[in-house]
Design a protein around this motif. Structure first.
Motif, PDB file in Angstrom:
ATOM      1  N   HIS A 138      52.470  35.923  38.664  1.00 22.86           N
ATOM      2  CA  HIS A 138      51.831  36.573  39.802  1.00 22.86           C
ATOM      3  C   HIS A 138      52.539  36.052  41.186  1.00 22.86           C
ATOM      4  O   HIS A 138      52.801  36.801  41.948  1.00 22.86           O
ATOM      5  CB  HIS A 138      50.386  36.340  39.915  1.00 22.86           C
ATOM      6  CG  HIS A 138      49.419  36.936  39.144  1.00 22.86           C
ATOM      7  ND1 HIS A 138      48.086  37.028  39.043  1.00 22.86           N
ATOM      8  CD2 HIS A 138      49.681  37.646  37.995  1.00 22.86           C
ATOM      9  CE1 HIS A 138      47.593  37.795  38.141  1.00 22.86           C
ATOM     10  NE2 HIS A 138      48.486  37.896  37.521  1.00 22.86           N
ATOM     11  N   LYS A 139      53.058  34.837  41.177  1.00 22.40           N
ATOM     12  CA  LYS A 139      53.805  34.246  42.298  1.00 22.40           C
ATOM     13  C   LYS A 139      55.163  34.891  42.399  1.00 22.40           C
ATOM     14  O   LYS A 139      55.485  35.390  43.367  1.00 22.40           O
ATOM     15  CB  LYS A 139      54.229  32.773  41.985  1.00 22.40           C
ATOM     16  CG  LYS A 139      54.630  32.258  43.258  1.00 22.40           C
ATOM     17  CD  LYS A 139      54.847  30.667  43.098  1.00 22.40           C
ATOM     18  CE  LYS A 139      53.301  29.983  43.484  1.00 22.40           C
ATOM     19  NZ  LYS A 139      53.637  28.365  43.552  1.00 22.40           N
ATOM     20  N   PRO A 334      50.891  43.840  46.640  1.00 26.46           N
ATOM     21  CA  PRO A 334      51.592  44.516  45.706  1.00 26.46           C
ATOM     22  C   PRO A 334      50.691  45.331  44.454  1.00 26.46           C
ATOM     23  O   PRO A 334      51.265  45.056  43.515  1.00 26.46           O
ATOM     24  CB  PRO A 334      52.518  43.440  45.174  1.00 26.46           C
ATOM     25  CG  PRO A 334      51.615  42.068  45.374  1.00 26.46           C
ATOM     26  CD  PRO A 334      50.982  42.378  46.614  1.00 26.46           C
ATOM     27  N   LEU A 335      49.671  45.518  44.938  1.00 24.28           N
ATOM     28  CA  LEU A 335      48.534  46.181  44.060  1.00 24.28           C
ATOM     29  C   LEU A 335      48.322  47.457  44.129  1.00 24.28           C
ATOM     30  O   LEU A 335      48.437  48.206  45.220  1.00 24.28           O
ATOM     31  CB  LEU A 335      47.288  45.225  44.301  1.00 24.28           C
ATOM     32  CG  LEU A 335      47.418  43.802  44.393  1.00 24.28           C
ATOM     33  CD1 LEU A 335      46.255  43.236  44.924  1.00 24.28           C
ATOM     34  CD2 LEU A 335      47.819  43.090  43.012  1.00 24.28           C
ATOM     35  N   LEU A 421      45.581  37.836  42.838  1.00 26.38           N
ATOM     36  CA  LEU A 421      46.194  39.090  42.429  1.00 26.38           C
ATOM     37  C   LEU A 421      45.729  39.430  41.052  1.00 26.38           C
ATOM     38  O   LEU A 421      46.546  40.015  40.261  1.00 26.38           O
ATOM     39  CB  LEU A 421      47.781  38.829  42.628  1.00 26.38           C
ATOM     40  CG  LEU A 421      48.187  38.450  43.768  1.00 26.38           C
ATOM     41  CD1 LEU A 421      49.780  38.135  43.798  1.00 26.38           C
ATOM     42  CD2 LEU A 421      48.001  39.427  45.047  1.00 26.38           C
ATOM     43  N   GLY A 422      44.456  39.401  40.854  1.00 29.79           N
ATOM     44  CA  GLY A 422      43.828  39.822  39.617  1.00 29.79           C
ATOM     45  C   GLY A 422      44.081  41.203  39.109  1.00 29.79           C
ATOM     46  O   GLY A 422      44.131  41.611  37.988  1.00 29.79           O
ATOM     47  N   THR A 442      39.361  39.257  39.197  1.00 29.63           N
ATOM     48  CA  THR A 442      39.996  39.702  40.240  1.00 29.63           C
ATOM     49  C   THR A 442      39.325  39.171  41.476  1.00 29.63           C
ATOM     50  O   THR A 442      37.905  39.757  41.335  1.00 29.63           O
ATOM     51  CB  THR A 442      40.153  41.192  40.444  1.00 29.63           C
ATOM     52  OG1 THR A 442      40.855  41.599  39.185  1.00 29.63           O
ATOM     53  CG2 THR A 442      40.796  41.571  41.556  1.00 29.63           C
ATOM     54  N   HIS A 443      39.860  38.312  42.500  1.00 30.98           N
ATOM     55  CA  HIS A 443      39.058  37.694  43.573  1.00 30.98           C
ATOM     56  C   HIS A 443      39.546  38.452  44.781  1.00 30.98           C
ATOM     57  O   HIS A 443      40.727  38.278  45.149  1.00 30.98           O
ATOM     58  CB  HIS A 443      39.060  36.471  43.504  1.00 30.98           C
ATOM     59  CG  HIS A 443      38.408  35.671  42.360  1.00 30.98           C
ATOM     60  ND1 HIS A 443      38.437  34.202  42.303  1.00 30.98           N
ATOM     61  CD2 HIS A 443      37.815  36.331  41.463  1.00 30.98           C
ATOM     62  CE1 HIS A 443      37.924  34.068  41.037  1.00 30.98           C
ATOM     63  NE2 HIS A 443      37.185  35.151  40.552  1.00 30.98           N
ATOM     64  N   MET A 444      38.695  39.167  45.599  1.00 31.70           N
ATOM     65  CA  MET A 444      38.837  39.481  46.814  1.00 31.70           C
ATOM     66  C   MET A 444      37.458  39.845  47.376  1.00 31.70           C
ATOM     67  O   MET A 444      36.533  39.381  46.754  1.00 31.70           O
ATOM     68  CB  MET A 444      40.035  41.040  46.735  1.00 31.70           C
ATOM     69  CG  MET A 444      39.353  41.967  46.003  1.00 31.70           C
ATOM     70  SD  MET A 444      40.948  43.252  45.405  1.00 31.70           S
ATOM     71  CE  MET A 444      41.352  43.716  46.756  1.00 31.70           C
TER      72      MET A 444
END
Length: 807
Positions: A138-139, A334-335, A421-422, A442-444
């Protein structure tokens, strides 16, 4: 000097002045035209970029919707970053500055208050921590995105035009900035929830608990949860509990209402701040002709130029499989936020759960636990502002009570675990069963997710970090009370879920979704009224072999089912005896009697029924809350409407049972209260429109979508905005539409059959008025025309080449 010579001189001066103005205006227009054109994105040709591994093709259709064709997901990220920067960098910058509390440096002193609010949360620090916590894959994908963003910004002939107008320069994008964009969405969805708790605390300090429970119910008869469990209605408290007969007279409140009739009536059409929510649903393959699931979603947000979303499709090859996604992205990340990957389709609504607590720290403990952090807020064209944030190990101090106690905000968003960025993993999901735990990871900002797959399965679950706690609470609690402690976050197996219900469909609309223990996980308070969810449920229940076209018709449903009972009530009030006393209301009653039952812009009947309900609510609740408002002069009845979307429950019981002890003391009877509301409205409509029949819903429900920098251009700024127009729709129906709030997108899609799906997005892709696809697609959104989900025939084609292939 003769009169003739004097007139001649004046004429010459005016002519010279006029010509000078024309020249200046022409020069300014040409300058702006040049700036706009030089800031347009690259659409055709080839461009060499550092870090790009292989050739990437970006095809755009006539609406500017891009299809990214790459060999690796890393290059997809670079291409997304490139596109976002070329078309939406100012929007990205605005969102990162909003979360970081850095808008004043760009816009000036008018944003200092907003920056102070944001600085409470120290999101920039959390964003850095979130980036450092990413796994290797993800990084790397985020770093590739950042490379693309900064390359896209560098490849513009000039900086985005907004910076030219603001006399500013953009700063390069950093990886942590992407998480600031996520935190900005937390602020949009949940940022002011704690203010409602503060107001509720004041209600409890001034009113009996039984009355507070009645005024702020957990739900109403409109609730339509997935488990069909309804909450028991709360009875009206007796006169022994609370009576307005012994309370302060509210005549001054009503007098003020009439003295400020025009301004308050404008506010009256907005019951409360809009619920930042949405509609979504999924129909299982057992009900569809194709045997595959059908997913629909329309996310309701504040509407701006440009749109918050950016449409995109992208494909790459991975592990002997071709990956392809289509939907909407959020510039800065970027999702793929919502859309389809040919195997599953998904969409979101705001969960409206309880994700924060107010903790009370005694005054004598404050000095021990509080740390003072001095923040410097840079301000355009002014001296920097120093702002001291008081923080504790539990969160920032948001209020000091009269006795010196501190109220501290504990909020999920304050944790670096709140964002990740799940969604990158969801891209590869092939079924509902594999997707649901990926959404949980997924965390937001906390969302309801509805998903369907090509096998016909459907499911619902939650997205976002869910605190591990015994139950939620909607009141200040002692900071050391272990009963309400948080002990980390839930694992995916503990998240509420639903898969393939017997009904064959799943739906959410910001209202309560579950009951019992699951409701304790999500929170029991502050949901949207269930009327919209109920209308969607009832429509889906009677559909035969639902299609994408039927999904769009449901999203555009403006039937006023919620207000039907108010129309019946109003007609019963305006009976023969009442009309004999108020004959001037004859036209009002006639129009209400003949209403068409829809929130159409040309409807007078809908306006009259709706306005009656809001005016009655103000008279009823301003009486009951008069003591609260007198004790807290900075509060008024509108704070109550902001607190709860469930006020229809107590209001409906009051207007049907007519308790004498809760009648606003300015009125002799409930009939007198109704008469006052009706005569006020009748006078307003006649005075404003010439006759009551000339007043239309669209005169008040005007859509106004503007660009944030339009105000800096007094002569031509309006050309950056959508011309104001009257619109169908309202809050408590599927077609949600208010002045600057509504469906930020609409879609209906079957995974694997995306060519049959539809997609709407107001304003379109472009942020630059000189773009060849400026406002493309907006008319389809406004008029409800079925338009394709997939990008269409290629009109523009751009290649991104590795730097070493440079000629």
């Amino acid at each position: 000097m003769s009169i003739e010579r004097k007139h001649s001189t004046i004429k010459k001066a005016l002519l010279f002045s006029g010509l000078s103005t024309m020249v200046i205006t022409s020069c300014a227009s040409y300058w702006l035209w040049d700036r706009l054109n030089s800031a347009l994105p690259l659409l055709n040709g080839e461009v060499n970029l550092p870090h790009v591994e292989n050739e990437v093709v970006i095809d755009r259709d006539r609406s500017g919707v891009p299809s990214i064709i790459a060999q690796t997901r890393m290059d997809v990220s670079r291409a997304m970053g490139f596109l976002h920067a070329q078309e939406r960098f100012f929007q990205m910058d605005y969102l990162r500055r909003k979360a970081a509390g850095e808008l004043s440096a760009l816009f000036g002193e008018s944003f200092v208050s907003a920056d102070k609010e944001a600085r409470l949360h120290q999101f920039r620090k959390s964003a850095r921590q979130a980036y450092e916590s990413l796994d290797v894959r993800h990084k790397a994908l985020l770093d590739a995105y950042v490379e693309g963003v900064n390359a896209g910004l560098e490849k513009l002939d000039s900086t985005p035009f907004e910076y030219t107008l603001l006399q500013a320069s953009p700063n390069l994008w950093q990886a942590e900035d992407s998480f600031l964009v996520s935190f900005a969405m937390f602020m949009e969805m949940q940022g002011h929830d704690y203010r409602n708790t503060l107001y509720l605390n004041k209600l409890r300090q001034n009113l009996p608990q039984a009355l507070v429970d009645f005024l702020v119910p957990l739900g109403t008869s409109w609730d339509q949860p997935l488990d069909t469990q309804h909450l028991a209605a709360i009875s009206i408290p007796s006169a022994e509990v609370y009576s307005l007969k012994s309370a302060t007279d509210t005549s001054q409140d009503i007098l003020a209402l009439h003295e400020q009739a025009d301004s308050l009536y404008t506010m009256a059409l907005q019951d409360s701040p809009s619920v930042a929510g949405s509609n979504n649903w999924a129909v299982s393959g057992t009900n569809t002709k194709s045997g595959k699931a059908l997913v629909a979603n329309d996310m309701h947000l504040n509407l701006n130029v440009p749109n918050i979303w950016y449409r995109v499709g992208f494909s790459w090859h991975e592990a002997d499989e071709d990956r392809k996604l289509t939907g909407v992205s959020l510039p800065g990340l970027p999702l793929m936020i919502a859309g389809s990957n040919t195997h599953i389709a998904w969409g979101f609504t705001n969960s409206m759960g309880d994700w924060s607590d107010l903790l009370r720290i005694p005054a004598d403990k404050g000095q021990e636990l509080v740390t003072h952090i001095t923040q410097r807020i840079d301000v355009k064209d002014a001296e920097p502002v120093e702002y001291v944030v008081d923080v504790t190990p539990y969160g920032p101090v948001v209020e000091r009570e009269q006795n010196g106690d501190l109220l501290v905000l504990r909020w999920v968003a304050h944790s670096s675990s709140a964002v990740n960025l799940g969604l990158l993993e969801v891209e590869r999901a092939s079924s509902v069963d594999t997707a649901l735990p990926l959404f949980n990871n997924t965390h937001m900002t906390h969302l309801n997710v509805v998903v369907g797959d090509e096998q016909g399965n459907i499911g619902w679950t939650m997205l976002g970090a869910l605190p591990k706690r015994a139950h939620s609470v909607w009141a200040p609690i002692d900071y050391d009370d272990k009963e309400y402690d948080w002990s980390g976050y839930l694992t995916t197996d503990k998240y509420p879920k639903r898969v393939n219900p017997k009904s064959g469909f799943i739906f959410t609309a910001n209202a309560r979704v579950v009951s019992g223990d699951e409701l304790d996980i999500i929170g029991r308070e502050n949901y949207a009224l269930g009327a919209r969810a109920q209308q969607i449920h009832n429509g889906l229940r009677v559909m035969h072999e639902p299609s994408e076209a039927q999904m769009l018709r449901t999203q555009l449903d403006s039937r006023a089912i919620f207000l039907q009972r108010w129309q019946y009530l109003l007609l019963s009030i305006m009976n023969e005896e009442f009309m004999a006393k108020y004959p001037e209301l004859a036209e009002y009653r006639k129009i209400v009697n003949n209403w068409n039952g829809k929130a159409l812009k040309d409807s007078t009947g809908y306006l009259l029924v709706r306005a009656f309900r809001t005016q009655v609510a103000r008279r009823v609740f301003s009486g009951i809350l008069s003591g609260v408002n007198e004790s807290n002069p900075d509060l008024n009845v509108f704070d109550y409407f902001s607190l709860t979307s469930q006020w229809e429950g107590p209001l409906w019981k009051l207007v049907n049972e007519h308790p004498d002890h809760l009648l606003n003391t300015h009125f002799e009877s409930w009939q007198a209260l109704y008469a006052d509301a009706l005569t006020f409205l009748n006078d307003h409509f006649n005075n404003t429109h010439g006759s009551i029949a000339n007043a239309k819903w669209g005169d008040y429900n005007k859509v106004a979508i503007s660009h944030p920098v339009a105000g800096a251009l007094p002569l031509i700024g309006r050309f950056f905005n959508i011309p104001e127009y009257g619109a169908d729709g309202d809050i408590n129906m599927p077609l949600v539409q208010e002045q600057s709030f509504g469906a930020s997108m609409r879609m209906g899609v079957t995974p694997g059959e995306e060519q049959s799906g539809f997609f709407h997005m107001p304003v379109g892709q472009a942020s630059n008025p000189m773009s060849p696809y400026w406002m493309a697609g907006h008319d389809d959104w406004q008029k409800g025309v079925f338009s394709p989900f997939l990008p269409q025939e290629t009109v523009y084609s751009l290649k991104l080449l590795p730097a070493e292939s440079k000629e």
